[in-house]
Design an enzyme around this catalytic site. Sequence first.
Site, mmCIF file in Angstrom:
data_model
loop_
_atom_site.group_PDB
_atom_site.id
_atom_site.type_symbol
_atom_site.label_atom_id
_atom_site.label_comp_id
_atom_site.label_asym_id
_atom_site.label_seq_id
_atom_site.Cartn_x
_atom_site.Cartn_y
_atom_site.Cartn_z
ATOM 1 N N LYS A 12 0.843 -1.198 0.000
ATOM 2 C CA LYS A 12 0.000 0.000 0.000
ATOM 3 C C LYS A 12 0.872 1.240 0.000
ATOM 4 C CE LYS A 12 -2.284 1.184 3.747
ATOM 5 N NZ LYS A 12 -3.324 1.179 4.812
ATOM 6 N N GLY A 160 -5.874 7.752 16.006
ATOM 7 C CA GLY A 160 -5.275 8.857 15.272
ATOM 8 C C GLY A 160 -3.761 8.868 15.217
ATOM 9 N N ASP A 162 -0.352 7.892 14.333
ATOM 10 C CA ASP A 162 0.271 6.995 13.367
ATOM 11 C C ASP A 162 1.672 7.454 12.973
ATOM 12 O OD1 ASP A 162 -0.330 9.240 11.909
ATOM 13 O OD2 ASP A 162 -1.634 8.239 10.461
ATOM 14 N N LYS A 166 2.649 12.077 17.659
ATOM 15 C CA LYS A 166 1.190 12.197 17.671
ATOM 16 C C LYS A 166 0.616 11.575 18.942
ATOM 17 C CE LYS A 166 -0.064 12.502 12.785
ATOM 18 N NZ LYS A 166 -0.964 11.934 11.734
#
Length: 267
Positions: A12, A160, A162, A166
């Site tokens: 991906k 959230g 990642d 964060k």
Amino acid sequence: MPAYLAGSAGVKWVNAHPENPARHGLPSVLALYILSDPETAAPLAVMDGTLLTAVRTGAAAAVASRHLAKPAPRSIGFVGCGVQSRFLLEAHRVVFGALEVRAFDVRPEAAARFAAEAGGIAVSAEQAAGCDIVCTATPSRSPIVERSWIRNGAHINALGADAPGKQELDPRILTDAKVVIDDWEQATESGEVNVALHDGRYQREQIHGTLGEVIAGKKTAREGDEITVFDSTGLAIQDLALARHVYDRARERGLGAAMEIIPGAPR
């Protein structure tokens, strides 16, 4: 995010642009998925990786809630009402049926829109965090959910964080909760626990284990009225499993458009 699983391989190409919604009307996370034949490396399909990411993230959170939330939860709160919130709610409704929905977003119009779609209400961050299940899905780099807002017995899906730096949760939530992660390396470096770990306010030994261990019965699930947290960073193997499922169903139903990318390769 490359992965190999049971005769399938995939990768991906994914990025995060937090300003996309405001500036371009696009999701903050965009991705392209390439599913390949591991024997030849020939591409089997090119897919919308953004949709795959949203679906598998919602599904993983709902599975975590099934194992870590208290029995028969009545309410679910959302802190962050972007694209991901829709898939989180849909997956939780599959597992739990009807749930009272409370929605908060720093953009009031986003919370109001999602609440209207979901048949819920737009509320303050504190009210959203006071639900039986709480889902946080924001790009925040500072805590936005306070410890005092979380009730005993609540389960939190922290989605959230990642990337290093964060965080969405008050670190005191982590120290007071049973914390379950999806992957040791990813979570400790870029998940919800990453900042507290690097600041020394939380220790690696305090992490209860992985969701896989809980599902397999190697680690305990919920015990009594404790607070539980699922720190989800998203696994490449989940993307691949879903991509292969989509590909197989599409072939069975004759869906999709065939095209020749590499001459002579199977389509």
